[in-house]
Design a protein around this motif. Structure first.
Motif, PDB file in Angstrom:
ATOM      1  N   LEU A 382       0.828  -1.210   0.000  1.00 38.55           N
ATOM      2  CA  LEU A 382       0.000   0.000   0.000  1.00 38.55           C
ATOM      3  C   LEU A 382       0.863   1.260   0.000  1.00 38.55           C
ATOM      4  CD1 LEU A 382      -3.214   0.511   2.067  1.00 38.55           C
ATOM      5  CD2 LEU A 382      -1.520   2.318   1.992  1.00 38.55           C
ATOM      6  N   LEU A 383       1.842   1.333   0.901  1.00 41.20           N
ATOM      7  CA  LEU A 383       2.698   2.517   0.975  1.00 41.20           C
ATOM      8  C   LEU A 383       3.493   2.702  -0.312  1.00 41.20           C
ATOM      9  CD1 LEU A 383       3.848   4.882   2.575  1.00 41.20           C
ATOM     10  CD2 LEU A 383       5.508   3.312   3.595  1.00 41.20           C
ATOM     11  N   GLU A 384       3.953   1.608  -0.899  1.00 37.69           N
ATOM     12  CA  GLU A 384       4.711   1.685  -2.150  1.00 37.69           C
ATOM     13  C   GLU A 384       3.864   2.309  -3.264  1.00 37.69           C
ATOM     14  OE1 GLU A 384       6.796  -1.358  -5.395  1.00 37.69           O
ATOM     15  OE2 GLU A 384       5.695  -2.138  -3.657  1.00 37.69           O
ATOM     16  N   SER A 385       2.573   1.928  -3.328  1.00 35.31           N
ATOM     17  CA  SER A 385       1.707   2.452  -4.387  1.00 35.31           C
ATOM     18  C   SER A 385       1.501   3.963  -4.246  1.00 35.31           C
ATOM     19  CB  SER A 385       0.349   1.737  -4.372  1.00 35.31           C
ATOM     20  OG  SER A 385      -0.438   2.151  -3.262  1.00 35.31           O
ATOM     21  N   VAL A 386       1.572   4.463  -2.995  1.00 38.03           N
ATOM     22  CA  VAL A 386       1.444   5.905  -2.762  1.00 38.03           C
ATOM     23  C   VAL A 386       2.759   6.604  -3.061  1.00 38.03           C
ATOM     24  CG1 VAL A 386       0.946   7.681  -1.038  1.00 38.03           C
ATOM     25  CG2 VAL A 386      -0.367   5.553  -1.042  1.00 38.03           C
ATOM     26  N   GLU A 387       3.888   6.028  -2.616  1.00 36.94           N
ATOM     27  CA  GLU A 387       5.189   6.659  -2.826  1.00 36.94           C
ATOM     28  C   GLU A 387       5.597   6.671  -4.296  1.00 36.94           C
ATOM     29  OE1 GLU A 387       7.670   4.457  -0.114  1.00 36.94           O
ATOM     30  OE2 GLU A 387       7.510   6.030   1.423  1.00 36.94           O
ATOM     31  N   ARG A 388       5.000   5.793  -5.100  1.00 40.76           N
ATOM     32  CA  ARG A 388       5.273   5.829  -6.543  1.00 40.76           C
ATOM     33  C   ARG A 388       4.712   7.105  -7.174  1.00 40.76           C
ATOM     34  NH1 ARG A 388       6.571   1.172  -9.650  1.00 40.76           N
ATOM     35  NH2 ARG A 388       7.239  -0.557  -8.324  1.00 40.76           N
ATOM     36  N   VAL A 389       3.734   7.702  -6.509  1.00 45.03           N
ATOM     37  CA  VAL A 389       3.210   8.996  -6.985  1.00 45.03           C
ATOM     38  C   VAL A 389       4.105  10.120  -6.480  1.00 45.03           C
ATOM     39  CG1 VAL A 389       1.236  10.573  -6.981  1.00 45.03           C
ATOM     40  CG2 VAL A 389       0.849   8.098  -6.979  1.00 45.03           C
ATOM     41  N   ARG A 390       4.389  10.136  -5.162  1.00 49.40           N
ATOM     42  CA  ARG A 390       5.211  11.189  -4.555  1.00 49.40           C
ATOM     43  C   ARG A 390       5.558  10.781  -3.128  1.00 49.40           C
ATOM     44  NH1 ARG A 390       3.320  16.924  -6.192  1.00 49.40           N
ATOM     45  NH2 ARG A 390       4.198  16.107  -8.101  1.00 49.40           N
ATOM     46  N   GLN A 391       6.732  11.223  -2.675  1.00 44.18           N
ATOM     47  CA  GLN A 391       7.188  10.902  -1.319  1.00 44.18           C
ATOM     48  C   GLN A 391       6.557  11.820  -0.280  1.00 44.18           C
ATOM     49  OE1 GLN A 391       9.578   8.535  -0.323  1.00 44.18           O
ATOM     50  NE2 GLN A 391       9.756   7.669  -2.369  1.00 44.18           N
ATOM     51  N   ARG A 392       6.391  13.106  -0.641  1.00 45.39           N
ATOM     52  CA  ARG A 392       5.832  14.103   0.276  1.00 45.39           C
ATOM     53  C   ARG A 392       4.810  14.922  -0.497  1.00 45.39           C
ATOM     54  NH1 ARG A 392       9.500  14.202   4.491  1.00 45.39           N
ATOM     55  NH2 ARG A 392       8.504  15.990   5.477  1.00 45.39           N
ATOM     56  N   VAL A 393       3.872  15.556   0.238  1.00 47.87           N
ATOM     57  CA  VAL A 393       2.849  16.365  -0.414  1.00 47.87           C
ATOM     58  C   VAL A 393       2.677  17.675   0.347  1.00 47.87           C
ATOM     59  CG1 VAL A 393       0.978  15.262   0.885  1.00 47.87           C
ATOM     60  CG2 VAL A 393       0.461  16.403  -1.261  1.00 47.87           C
ATOM     61  N   ASP A 394       2.556  18.779  -0.426  1.00 45.75           N
ATOM     62  CA  ASP A 394       2.307  20.102   0.137  1.00 45.75           C
ATOM     63  C   ASP A 394       0.805  20.333   0.164  1.00 45.75           C
ATOM     64  OD1 ASP A 394       2.197  22.715   0.897  1.00 45.75           O
ATOM     65  OD2 ASP A 394       3.138  23.546  -0.913  1.00 45.75           O
ATOM     66  N   LEU A 395       0.222  20.467   1.356  1.00 49.87           N
ATOM     67  CA  LEU A 395      -1.225  20.660   1.502  1.00 49.87           C
ATOM     68  C   LEU A 395      -1.609  22.136   1.574  1.00 49.87           C
ATOM     69  CD1 LEU A 395      -1.905  17.853   4.116  1.00 49.87           C
ATOM     70  CD2 LEU A 395      -2.406  17.789   1.681  1.00 49.87           C
ATOM     71  N   GLY A 396      -0.629  23.043   1.394  1.00 52.23           N
ATOM     72  CA  GLY A 396      -0.931  24.472   1.443  1.00 52.23           C
ATOM     73  C   GLY A 396      -0.860  25.014   2.860  1.00 52.23           C
ATOM     74  N   LYS A 397      -0.746  26.340   2.969  1.00 47.25           N
ATOM     75  CA  LYS A 397      -0.712  27.039   4.263  1.00 47.25           C
ATOM     76  C   LYS A 397       0.379  26.467   5.176  1.00 47.25           C
ATOM     77  CE  LYS A 397      -4.590  28.266   6.150  1.00 47.25           C
ATOM     78  NZ  LYS A 397      -5.916  28.192   6.800  1.00 47.25           N
ATOM     79  N   GLY A 398       1.497  26.076   4.555  1.00 46.66           N
ATOM     80  CA  GLY A 398       2.630  25.594   5.336  1.00 46.66           C
ATOM     81  C   GLY A 398       2.508  24.163   5.822  1.00 46.66           C
ATOM     82  N   ARG A 399       1.441  23.467   5.411  1.00 49.83           N
ATOM     83  CA  ARG A 399       1.264  22.071   5.859  1.00 49.83           C
ATOM     84  C   ARG A 399       1.902  21.128   4.850  1.00 49.83           C
ATOM     85  NH1 ARG A 399      -4.409  20.093   7.473  1.00 49.83           N
ATOM     86  NH2 ARG A 399      -4.965  20.769   5.373  1.00 49.83           N
ATOM     87  N   GLU A 400       2.706  20.214   5.347  1.00 51.78           N
ATOM     88  CA  GLU A 400       3.348  19.209   4.498  1.00 51.78           C
ATOM     89  C   GLU A 400       3.251  17.861   5.183  1.00 51.78           C
ATOM     90  OE1 GLU A 400       7.217  19.743   1.986  1.00 51.78           O
ATOM     91  OE2 GLU A 400       7.807  18.744   3.849  1.00 51.78           O
ATOM     92  N   MET A 401       3.050  16.812   4.397  1.00 50.48           N
ATOM     93  CA  MET A 401       2.957  15.470   4.970  1.00 50.48           C
ATOM     94  C   MET A 401       3.765  14.498   4.124  1.00 50.48           C
ATOM     95  SD  MET A 401      -0.940  14.686   6.192  1.00 50.48           S
ATOM     96  CE  MET A 401      -1.707  15.551   7.550  1.00 50.48           C
TER      97      MET A 401
END
Length: 617
Positions: A382-401
Motif C-alpha cells: 500500500l505505501l509503495e503504491s502511494v510513494e510511486r506517486v510522490r514521497q511528500r505532499v504540500d497541503l498548502g498554508k505551510g502544511r506538508e505530509m
C-alpha cells in the motif's frame, strides 16, 4: 412504562480468524427504537446486525426474539429470484386494482422508482430481475421490504444506490412508520433525520448514545474534552465537526437535542472549518484567473456527436477556489459534464464538446476521482503504491505530509501500509485511489461519488483534509452531509439541458424536483383528455426566445454577484476576527456585513423569480 424489548443480545461474542469482532456484547432493541449503527469499516457493524436478525449464530452468548416478532431485513446482498419479474417480487399475486389502491404500495413505488409504472425499467413491473444491475436489484429488495408490515426493520446501507431525492423520501417514510428500526449507514444526514439512538461499534465493543448523529458527535466531543489536554482538544476532528454542525442550520436536524450551552462552550475556541478568504487567495496564486470557461457548450451522452443531448447552450465559469456541489437526477449529465471538462483540460483544449467551446487555464492541474476504482498492481504494498506517486505532499498554508503520514490520515496505520494492494477491501481501495490523487498535488479536484464505501471516520478525516486544500473543487455526491460540509455553492441539472445555481442549496433542489414531479403528474391526465383537440397542439404560453436569453444572461450575472458577495463576506469575517478587541471597528465591519446580507437576499429573490419564469417558459 418502559417499552418491551423485541430483541436481546446477551454476552455475545463473534470471532473471525484471530480477530474478535464482538466481545461480550449485551444490547436490546425495544418497541419504537430507531437505532443507527456506525463504526469503521471492518469493525463489525454488519456482523452485529446479522446476529441481531439471526442470520448468523454467535460463537458465545445468545440472541433472543420476542414471540411473534416479524423482521424485515435488507442485507448487502439479496435473495431475489433472477427468473421472477419485479411485479412478482414486490406485489406478489395482488391484482393491479388491489395494490394500486393501497396507499403504502403507491408511496413506496413512487418514492423509490419515480412512478407507479417504474419509468427506469424497460418493461416496468414486468421487467425480469436477472439482467438488472446490483443497484436496481437493491431498490427492488428495499421496496419489497417496505411494502410489508414487519415489527422490526433492519437495514444495512439502505441509501446505497439512492439519489438525494430517494434518500429524503426514505427518511420521511421511515419517520412515519411505527416499526422499530436498526440501520447501518454512513449517511450522516440520514442518521440525524431518522435515528433517536446510536450504536458505535469499536474494537469489539459497542458504545450506546442517545439522540441522532449530531448528539453522538457532541457526546464523543464531550468525552474527548474530559480525557484530553487543551491543545489535544483543539486538534480533535470531532470538535471541529461539532463546530460546523452548531454554526449551520440547527444541527442539520429537524429536532435538535443539543445541550446548547455545553455545546457552545465546547466549541468557543474552535475556528470555522475553512478560512475561505485565505484559501481563495492561495487558490488564485496557484491557478491564476482562469480555471474553466464554458461558452454555449452542448454536452451529449457518451461524448459523441450522435448521443442524447444532456446540456445545451451552457455558459459557465468555474473560478479559482470555487467549491461546487453538483446535483441532478440520474442520467441528467453530471458525470458527462465532468468528463467533458477533464477531456478539455488534459488535451490542452484540443478535445472540445459537441458544440461550443471550453477554455481551460494553463496552470490547471486536474485530479479526477471517477466512480470506477483504478486497478493497481496487486503485488505492490500500500505505501509503495502511494510513494510511486510522490514521497511528500504540500497541503498548502505551510502544511506538508509524508506519504506515510497521509496514509495514516486516511486510516491506514503503520502495519496496514505494508499490506499488498490485492488484499485490500473495496472501501480500502477507494480510499487508496483518493489518496494517490491527492499525493499528486492537484489544484483542481473533481470528485464523482467520493463517499462510496467510506466509513464515517474516514469521511470526517477527508473533510478535514479538504478544509485546508486550496484549489477548485467540484463534488458529485448523493451524500447530502458531505456536499453541505465541503462545498460553498450548489449547482443542479434538472433534466432540461440547463445548469442552475441554487442559492437555497439542496433543500431548494428537492423543492424544485417536487414541483416538477407535481407539474408532470398534473399534465398527464390533461394531455390524455385533450388528445386530438386543436388546443392540444397549441404551444404553451411562456417566455419568448429573446426573453429567455435575456433571463439566462441575468441569471448568470446574479450568480457572479453572489459569488462576489460570498468572497467579501469571507474577508469581513476574517477582519472581524482580526479586530476582535476593537469594538468600534467590529461594529463598522458588522454594519458592512449586514448590508451585504441584505444585498444577497435581494439577489437570491430575484434569482428565484427569473429561474421560475424560465422553467415556466
Amino acid at each position: 412504562m418502559a417499552a418491551a424489548n423485541l430483541v436481546n443480545l446477551e454476552a455475545v461474542d463473534k470471532v473471525y480468524g484471530t480477530r474478535a469482532l464482538l466481545d461480550g456484547i449485551s444490547l436490546g432493541v425495544a418497541e419504537g427504537d430507531r437505532i443507527g449503527v456506525v463504526g469503521r469499516n471492518g469493525d463489525g457493524k454488519t456482523t452485529l446486525v446479522r446476529l441481531l436478525a439471526k442470520l448468523e449464530e454467535p460463537d458465545a452468548g445468545r440472541v433472543t426474539h420476542t414471540g411473534g416478532l416479524t423482521l424485515g431485513v435488507l442485507t448487502q446482498g439479496d435473495t431475489l429470484d433472477p427468473a421472477a419479474t419485479v411485479r412478482h417480487e414486490v406485489v406478489g399475486d395482488m391484482a393491479d386494482h388491489e395494490w394500486a389502491g393501497d396507499a403504502r404500495v403507491r408511496d413506496v413505488l413512487t418514492g423509490l422508482f419515480g412512478d407507479l409504472d417504474l419509468p427506469g425499467f424497460e418493461q416496468g413491473l414486468d421487467t425480469v430481475i436477472g439482467p438488472l444491475s446490483g443497484g436496481e436489484r437493491r431498490r427492488i429488495a428495499l421496496a419489497k421490504l417496505l411494502i410489508g408490515t414487519p415489527g422490526l426493520i433492519v437495514l444495512d446501507e439502505p441509501t446505497n444506490h439512492l439519489d438525494v431525492e430517494g434518500i429524503a423520501w426514505l427518511a420521511e417514510h421511515l419517520r412515519t412508520r411505527r416499526a422499530a428500526l436498526v440501520v447501518v449507514t454512513h449517511d450522516r444526514w440520514f442518521l440525524d433525520q431518522v435515528c433517536t439512538r446510536m450504536w458505535d461499534v469499536q474494537r469489539g465493543a459497542v458504545h450506546e448514545y442517545d439522540g441522532g448523529y449530531s448528539d453522538y458527535v457532541f457526546a464523543r466531543a464531550e468525552r474527548a474534552r474530559i480525557a484530553a489536554t487543551e491543545e489535544a482538544k483543539r486538534q480533535n476532528l470531532v470538535r471541529k465537526e461539532l463546530a460546523w454542525l452548531r454554526r449551520g442550520a440547527p444541527a442539520r436536524t429537524s429536532k435538535p437535542r443539543f445541550r446548547i450551552e455545553a455545546a457552545n462552550a465546547l466549541i468557543a475556541d474552535v475556528p470555522p472549518p475553512r478560512d475561505s478568504a485565505e484559501l481563495m487567495k492561495f487558490a488564485n496564486s496557484r491557478l491564476g484567473k482562469t480555471v474553466f470557461d464554458l461558452e454555449d457548450v452542448t454536452v451529449r451522452a457518451g461524448g459523441g456527436a450522435d448521443g442524447r443531448v444532456l446540456l445545451k447552450g451552457l455558459t459557465w465559469q468555474l473560478g479559482p477556489g470555487d467549491r461546487v456541489g453538483l446535483l441532478g437526477v440520474n442520467g441528467a449529465g453530471k458525470t458527462s459534464l465532468l468528463r467533458t471538462l477533464a477531456d478539455a483540460a488534459r488535451s490542452g483544449g484540443e478535445r472540445q464538446p459537441a458544440a461550443g467551446r471550453i477554455v481551460a487555464g494553463r496552470t490547471v492541474r486536474l485530479a479526477y476521482l471517477s466512480q470506477e476504482v483504478t486497478e493497481l498492481d496487486p503485488q505492490w504494498r500500500l505505501l509503495e503504491s502511494v510513494e510511486r506517486v510522490r514521497q511528500r505532499v504540500d497541503l498548502g498554508k505551510g502544511r506538508e505530509m509524508t506519504a506515510s503520514q497521509l496514509c495514516e490520515q486516511f486510516g491506514f496505520g503503520r502495519e496496514k501500509q505494508w499490506t499488498p494492494v490485492g488484499d485490500l477491501s473495496g472501501g480500502e481501495r477507494r480510499r487508496l485511489q483518493l489518496l494517490r490523487l491527492l499525493m499528486d498535488e492537484p489544484n483542481v479536484l473533481f470528485l464523482d461519488e467520493p463517499t462510496n464505501d467510506l466509513d464515517i471516520e474516514t469521511l470526517t478525516q477527508l473533510e478535514d483534509l479538504l478544509d485546508g486544500w486550496p484549489g477548485t473543487l467540484v463534488v458529485i455526491s448523493h451524500d447530502r452531509y458531505f456536499i453541505e460540509r465541503t462545498t460553498d455553492t450548489v449547482h443542479a441539472l434538472l433534466g432540461d439541458g440547463a445548469l442552475r445555481m441554487l442559492p437555497g442549496g439542496i433543500e431548494e433542489y428537492l423543492n424544485r424536483r417536487a414541483r416538477i414531479r407535481e407539474a408532470q403528474a398534473q399534465a398527464q391526465p390533461q394531455s390524455a383528455g385533450q388528445a386530438g383537440t386543436p388546443q392540444a397542439a397549441a404551444p404553451a404560453a411562456g417566455l419568448s426566445a429573446a426573453d429567455a436569453r435575456a433571463a439566462k444572461k441575468e441569471l448568470q450575472r446574479i450568480e457572479r454577484q453572489l459569488d462576489r458577495i460570498g468572497g467579501k463576506e469571507g474577508e469581513l469575517h476574517a477582519a472581524i476576527a482580526e479586530h476582535a478587541t476593537d469594538f468600534a471597528r467590529v461594529a463598522e465591519l458588522d454594519g458592512q456585513l449586514r448590508a451585504l446580507a441584505a444585498e444577497r437576499e435581494e439577489l437570491e429573490l430575484r434569482w428565484l423569480e427569473l429561474a421560475e419564469a424560465a422553467e415556466a417558459g
